[in-house]
Motif scaffolding. Structure first.
Motif, PDB file in Angstrom:
ATOM      1  N   LEU A 125       0.830  -1.197   0.000  1.00  0.00           N
ATOM      2  CA  LEU A 125       0.000   0.000   0.000  1.00  0.00           C
ATOM      3  C   LEU A 125       0.869   1.253   0.000  1.00  0.00           C
ATOM      4  O   LEU A 125       1.864   1.322   0.728  1.00  0.00           O
ATOM      5  N   GLU A 132       2.130   5.103   0.761  1.00  0.00           N
ATOM      6  CA  GLU A 132       2.062   5.999   1.912  1.00  0.00           C
ATOM      7  C   GLU A 132       1.078   7.134   1.640  1.00  0.00           C
ATOM      8  O   GLU A 132       0.828   7.519   0.499  1.00  0.00           O
ATOM      9  N   VAL A 173      -2.063   5.457   5.312  1.00  0.00           N
ATOM     10  CA  VAL A 173      -0.916   4.564   5.455  1.00  0.00           C
ATOM     11  C   VAL A 173       0.290   5.389   5.878  1.00  0.00           C
ATOM     12  O   VAL A 173       0.622   6.399   5.247  1.00  0.00           O
ATOM     13  N   SER A 174       0.939   4.961   6.951  1.00  0.00           N
ATOM     14  CA  SER A 174       2.105   5.688   7.456  1.00  0.00           C
ATOM     15  C   SER A 174       3.021   4.732   8.199  1.00  0.00           C
ATOM     16  O   SER A 174       2.577   4.018   9.108  1.00  0.00           O
ATOM     17  N   GLU A 216       2.009   1.107   8.771  1.00  0.00           N
ATOM     18  CA  GLU A 216       0.700   0.876   9.375  1.00  0.00           C
ATOM     19  C   GLU A 216      -0.383   1.470   8.486  1.00  0.00           C
ATOM     20  O   GLU A 216      -0.175   2.505   7.848  1.00  0.00           O
ATOM     21  N   ALA A 217      -1.530   0.811   8.444  1.00  0.00           N
ATOM     22  CA  ALA A 217      -2.639   1.297   7.633  1.00  0.00           C
ATOM     23  C   ALA A 217      -3.925   1.241   8.437  1.00  0.00           C
ATOM     24  O   ALA A 217      -4.200   0.256   9.138  1.00  0.00           O
ATOM     25  N   TYR A 260      -8.216   2.134   8.014  1.00  0.00           N
ATOM     26  CA  TYR A 260      -9.311   2.450   7.110  1.00  0.00           C
ATOM     27  C   TYR A 260     -10.474   2.986   7.926  1.00  0.00           C
ATOM     28  O   TYR A 260     -11.033   2.284   8.777  1.00  0.00           O
TER      29      TYR A 260
END
Length: 324
Positions: free
Chosen positions: A235, A237, A267-268, A271-272, A274
């Motif tokens: 994914l 960033e 996303v950072s 870690e993601a 939602y």
């Protein structure tokens, strides 16, 4: 024919054999919607096309496709169908959207529909009930521009791309929506609805405008939303509008359990999260006659509503505008 994408035999096996896939399209706000569909082996390898059929009663997706025909299909299950292997396969392409059923085309795909979904019940009552469901359908052909394949269904391993090159840069982060990025649907409630559903994906608009559909797994949520587990580097960033889908199904796609959402993906640092903004779905009992009955009723009501409120006329006008 030089522009035809030449996918390999394993990809062809999935295109011709997966029972349920994810179909994705973009939204005017720059997001994406992901919905489970049964393409029933719709593929023409020589022409470089895949296809899916849909009822004109369920016409919301057609509006979006007429506005932006760039779509994606994720072959990600290998369950209860005729394909084998463990590849996660994403086909991206341009959809052709007819607004009038073709009896010849529908007759041609009927054997595959029977093979994948089983023969529909017949008789005077069933024929009347299922008339709109079977006859008021269109086949959406998708000219494939790119096939992206990961060697594992969870998206791990080296990516293989056939057709147009994979964008060199990931899609840039998007501006947050005016109403903010925080969850508008209770993440804990959504997680309870989906945590047992085995097939889960996230979808968003890629750098070149085509939807991306990628495998994820929703873990325990917190105030930020659903925490997503995903393969390293899968994914991009940053934050962006995204669609989420989770589903399960039995043989012949009976006993469906489906939940989809629109929202914000952040996303950072690996870690993601939602944050769901809308959510919908349904659960069907694993009884073919009941599921078939419901499909017939919904199609009949949907066609009547579309005729009454002018939706079909509006779609025709939109198609005329976009094809000039």
């Amino acid at each position: 024919m030089s522009n035809v994408v030449n996918w390999n035999d394993a990809e062809q096996d999935a295109f011709a054999g997966d029972l349920v896939t994810i179909f994705a399209y973009t939204t005017p706000a720059g997001g994406a919607v992901a919905i489970p569909v049964s393409p029933t082996g719709g593929v023409d390898r020589a022409a470089g096309e895949i296809s899916v059929t849909t009822s004109l009663a369920f016409n919301r997706k057609l509006r979006h496709l007429l506005r932006d025909p760039r779509v994606a299909m994720a072959y990600h299950t290998r369950e209860h169908g005729f394909a084998s292997g463990d590849d996660f396969i994403l086909a991206q392409g341009v959809a052709t959207v007819p607004l009038e059923p073709s009896p010849a085309r529908l007759a041609a795909i009927q054997p595959d529909m029977n093979r994948f979904l089983g023969a529909a019940p017949t008789g005077p009552v069933w024929d009347w009930l299922l008339r709109e469901y079977h006859q008021q359908r269109v086949v959406i052909d998708i000219t494939v521009r790119r096939v992206a394949t990961w060697p594992a269904l969870d998206g791990r391993g080296a990516l293989r791309v056939t057709g147009e090159p994979w964008p060199a840069e990931a899609a840039a982060p998007q501006e947050p929506p005016a109403k903010g990025t925080a969850p508008r649907v209770d993440p804990a409630k959504l997680h309870k609805q989906i945590h047992k559903l085995p097939h889960q994906v996230i979808a968003f608009r890629g750098a070149d405008g085509f939807p991306l559909v990628l495998p994820v797994r929703a873990a325990a949520p917190d105030s930020r939303g659903l925490r997503l587990e995903f393969a390293p580097g899968l994914l991009p960033e940053g934050g962006r509008r995204a669609g989420f889908a989770a589903h399960s199904f039995g043989p012949q796609a009976i006993g469906l359990a489906t939940r989809w959402a629109t929202g914000w993906l952040e996303v950072s640092g690996g870690e993601a999260y939602y944050a769901p903004h809308t959510s919908a779905g349904f659960v069907a009992p694993p009884i073919k006659t009941i599921q078939t009955f419901v499909n017939g009723v919904m199609a009949k009501q949907g066609i009547r509503r579309a005729r009454r409120d002018g939706t079909l006329t509006e779609l025709a006008a939109l198609k005329s505008t976009t094809t000039r």
